[in-house]
Design an enzyme around this catalytic site. Structure first.
Site, mmCIF file in Angstrom:
data_model
loop_
_atom_site.group_PDB
_atom_site.id
_atom_site.type_symbol
_atom_site.label_atom_id
_atom_site.label_comp_id
_atom_site.label_asym_id
_atom_site.label_seq_id
_atom_site.Cartn_x
_atom_site.Cartn_y
_atom_site.Cartn_z
ATOM 1 N N SER A 144 -5.608 2.658 -8.492
ATOM 2 C CA SER A 144 -5.621 2.303 -7.112
ATOM 3 C C SER A 144 -6.697 1.518 -6.661
ATOM 4 O O SER A 144 -7.751 1.891 -6.582
ATOM 5 C CB SER A 144 -5.603 3.945 -6.478
ATOM 6 O OG SER A 144 -5.759 3.582 -5.068
ATOM 7 N N LYS A 170 -2.045 -0.560 -8.015
ATOM 8 C CA LYS A 170 -1.680 -0.178 -6.566
ATOM 9 C C LYS A 170 -2.684 -0.751 -5.674
ATOM 10 O O LYS A 170 -3.729 -0.346 -5.925
ATOM 11 C CB LYS A 170 -1.638 1.349 -6.590
ATOM 12 C CG LYS A 170 -1.705 1.894 -5.194
ATOM 13 C CD LYS A 170 -1.413 3.533 -5.359
ATOM 14 C CE LYS A 170 -2.152 4.350 -4.429
ATOM 15 N NZ LYS A 170 -1.846 5.814 -4.491
ATOM 16 N N LEU A 171 -2.113 -1.520 -4.729
ATOM 17 C CA LEU A 171 -2.928 -2.229 -3.913
ATOM 18 C C LEU A 171 -2.821 -1.413 -2.405
ATOM 19 O O LEU A 171 -1.728 -1.110 -2.008
ATOM 20 C CB LEU A 171 -2.450 -3.478 -3.406
ATOM 21 C CG LEU A 171 -2.448 -4.586 -4.532
ATOM 22 C CD1 LEU A 171 -2.044 -5.996 -4.019
ATOM 23 C CD2 LEU A 171 -3.889 -4.538 -4.962
ATOM 24 N N LYS A 172 -3.960 -0.711 -2.091
ATOM 25 C CA LYS A 172 -4.105 -0.255 -0.623
ATOM 26 C C LYS A 172 -3.715 -1.455 0.468
ATOM 27 O O LYS A 172 -4.293 -2.518 0.245
ATOM 28 C CB LYS A 172 -5.381 0.420 -0.535
ATOM 29 C CG LYS A 172 -5.417 1.679 -1.266
ATOM 30 C CD LYS A 172 -4.737 2.825 -0.947
ATOM 31 C CE LYS A 172 -5.238 4.024 -1.602
ATOM 32 N NZ LYS A 172 -4.486 5.266 -0.862
ATOM 33 N N ASP A 198 0.187 1.033 -1.316
ATOM 34 C CA ASP A 198 0.062 2.301 -0.464
ATOM 35 C C ASP A 198 -0.288 1.869 0.953
ATOM 36 O O ASP A 198 -1.630 1.484 1.128
ATOM 37 C CB ASP A 198 -0.624 3.124 -1.470
ATOM 38 C CG ASP A 198 -0.998 4.563 -0.594
ATOM 39 O OD1 ASP A 198 -0.088 4.904 0.236
ATOM 40 O OD2 ASP A 198 -1.608 5.457 -1.346
ATOM 41 N N ASN A 200 -0.639 4.547 3.225
ATOM 42 C CA ASN A 200 -1.427 5.598 3.968
ATOM 43 C C ASN A 200 -1.012 5.806 5.418
ATOM 44 O O ASN A 200 -1.835 6.001 6.337
ATOM 45 C CB ASN A 200 -2.772 5.659 3.849
ATOM 46 C CG ASN A 200 -3.141 6.190 2.317
ATOM 47 O OD1 ASN A 200 -3.619 5.147 1.578
ATOM 48 N ND2 ASN A 200 -2.852 7.286 1.717
ATOM 49 N N GLU A 223 4.346 3.099 -0.990
ATOM 50 C CA GLU A 223 4.180 4.398 -0.943
ATOM 51 C C GLU A 223 3.524 4.593 0.644
ATOM 52 O O GLU A 223 2.704 3.911 1.445
ATOM 53 C CB GLU A 223 2.949 4.595 -1.804
ATOM 54 C CG GLU A 223 2.507 6.127 -1.912
ATOM 55 C CD GLU A 223 1.162 6.224 -2.874
ATOM 56 O OE1 GLU A 223 1.085 5.309 -3.521
ATOM 57 O OE2 GLU A 223 0.498 7.265 -2.677
ATOM 58 N N ASP A 248 4.212 9.957 -0.175
ATOM 59 C CA ASP A 248 3.090 10.780 -0.762
ATOM 60 C C ASP A 248 2.771 11.901 0.598
ATOM 61 O O ASP A 248 3.295 13.140 0.564
ATOM 62 C CB ASP A 248 1.810 9.904 -0.760
ATOM 63 C CG ASP A 248 0.677 10.574 -0.966
ATOM 64 O OD1 ASP A 248 0.292 11.721 -1.324
ATOM 65 O OD2 ASP A 248 -0.504 9.766 -1.045
ATOM 66 N N LYS A 272 1.075 15.261 -5.754
ATOM 67 C CA LYS A 272 -0.316 15.702 -5.761
ATOM 68 C C LYS A 272 -0.225 17.291 -5.856
ATOM 69 O O LYS A 272 0.195 17.603 -4.701
ATOM 70 C CB LYS A 272 -1.067 15.150 -4.690
ATOM 71 C CG LYS A 272 -1.177 13.670 -4.941
ATOM 72 C CD LYS A 272 -1.929 13.163 -3.590
ATOM 73 C CE LYS A 272 -1.982 11.488 -3.498
ATOM 74 N NZ LYS A 272 -2.567 11.257 -2.155
ATOM 75 N N GLY A 300 -3.599 10.879 -7.220
ATOM 76 C CA GLY A 300 -4.664 11.110 -7.359
ATOM 77 C C GLY A 300 -5.589 11.350 -5.911
ATOM 78 O O GLY A 300 -4.889 10.810 -4.984
#
Ligand code: SMG
Ligand code: MG
Length: 377
Positions: A144, A170-172, A198, A200, A223, A248, A272, A300
């Site tokens: 990540s 995985k790119l935030k 992702d 968030n 995500e 997530d 998770k 994670g």
């Protein structure tokens, strides 16, 4: 097993570099650890066993409503006393029902269940992977990548991870750091690298047009684009974009997973254990997804080697068909609490020893401990 005492520790470990997501920047990892101590029977001479749990709640309530100090508080005042009062027949399978009267606090509950499960399996000399019914001895490792100060730094960082052998990037992302970085990474590293993003929970349905521009980059998935409690709106978004939606934050329980699948809010799930109240619920979500043809992968939470070990065991189950965020210890830590997890040809080895298969190194544990207390009946 009878639980005779529980050690509650808070540790603070420095990260090798700041980790930036759409909700903030982490400089170090503050985490609550649990060590349960018990006896295998009422026999006074029975050998003492212990087990480790790691709570994934972060220092501040930014990823989820739980945070480390609150987890320590609910563990100390409510959860651990329930466990200590439960008599001689405590098993890991009974922890979730035992703690059910306490609402929420899933990350705190998950840590306690993990510790009991570890102790129980150390007692029967079975590995966590064996207990789960895992089918792999190694798991493919994705990484990540946090939000970077510039596209050129991002390309350097991604290049280093690919050179190390990570099999998926995985790119935030966040509003203003989405299409540009993805396009740049595709341009530099080609169409073939497995790539996902992702958010968030940083977008709303009104951003569908921007998110749709990501369709051009053949991402494995996006995500958690929308807020945690926006299951229905994720279903709406799924109709507007082609990139598969992975949930997530929204998947807080087995029931939430079933709802999301039924409402077609996602076509992939990030599992998770902490977020869903423990490894046993994580295993149930794996089974549910497998029965519904939903691919899953192991997320994670910047875990130390303790949580990392348990995640590797979970990720070795057959339904985990996508590479997870189970990266090497040195992704985040110069020095892990346990013998470090290393990348070998893009894979992380699943521990084979009893329980989670690893122990903290006492010197390091003491060095990083900021608070520790012993709780007994
Ligand atoms: O442990 O590799 C890891 C972290 C992976 O990106 C990661 N986790 O939303 O999936 C997620 C985040 C949550 C933690 S961000 C501080
Ligand atoms: Mg995520």
């Amino acid at each position: 097993m009878k639980i005779t005492g529980v050690e509650l520790r808070t540790i603070r470990m420095p990260l090798r570099s700041p980790f930036e997501t759409s909700f903030g920047v982490e400089q170090d990892r503050l985490a609550v650890l649990i060590r349960v101590v018990g006896k295998s029977s009422e026999d006074l001479h029975a050998v003492e066993v212990h087990g480790w749990g790691e709570c994934v709640a972060m220092e501040s309530p930014l990823y989820s409503s739980e945070y480390a100090d609150a987890a320590a508080d609910v563990l100390r005042r409510f959860l651990i006393p329930l466990l200590l009062g439960a008599g001689t027949d405590v098993t890991a399978e009974l922890v979730d029902p035992l703690l059910a009267p306490i609402i929420g606090h899933r990350m705190a509950k998950a840590a306690l269940e993990m510790a009991v499960l570890d102790a129980q399996l150390r007692c029967s000399r079975q590995s966590l992977a064996g207990y789960f019914g895992a089918t792999r001895t190694t798991v493919p490792s994705g990484v990540s990548v946090g939000i970077q100060p510039s596209i050129s730094t991002l390309l350097d960082v991604v290049g280093e991870y690919l050179a190390e052998g990570y099999v998926r990037i995985k790119l935030k992302i966040k509003p203003g750091w989405d299409v540009g970085p993805v396009e740049a990474v595709r341009e530099r590293f080609g169409e073939l690298i497995p790539l996902q993003v992702d958010a968030n929970a940083a977008y709303t349905l009104a951003d569908a047009r921007v998110l749709r521009r990501l369709d051009a980059f053949d991402l494995l998935l996006i995500e958690q684009p929308l807020p945690e409690d926006d299951i229905r709106q994720h279903a709406e978004l799924a109709r507007l974009i082609n990139t598969p939606i992975c949930l997530d934050e929204s998947v807080v329980s087995v029931r939430a997973a079933a709802d999301a699948i039924a409402l077609r809010a996602c076509s992939v799930i990030n599992i998770k254990a902490g977020r869903v109240g423990g490894y046993l619920n994580a295993r149930r979500i794996h089974d549910l997804c497998q029965a519904n043809g939903i691919p899953v992968w192991c997320g994670g939470m910047v875990e130390t080697g303790l949580g990392r070990a348990a995640n590797a065991a979970l990720a070795a189950l057959p339904g985990f068909t996508l590479p997870g965020d189970v990266s090497a210890s040195d992704r985040f830590y110069e020095e892990d609490l346990t013998v470090p997890f290393v990348l070998d040809d893009g894979q992380i080895a699943v521990p084979t020893g009893p329980g989670i298969g690893v122990e903290p190194i006492q010197d390091l544990l003491d060095r990083y401990t900021v608070n520790s207390e012993w709780i007994q009946p």
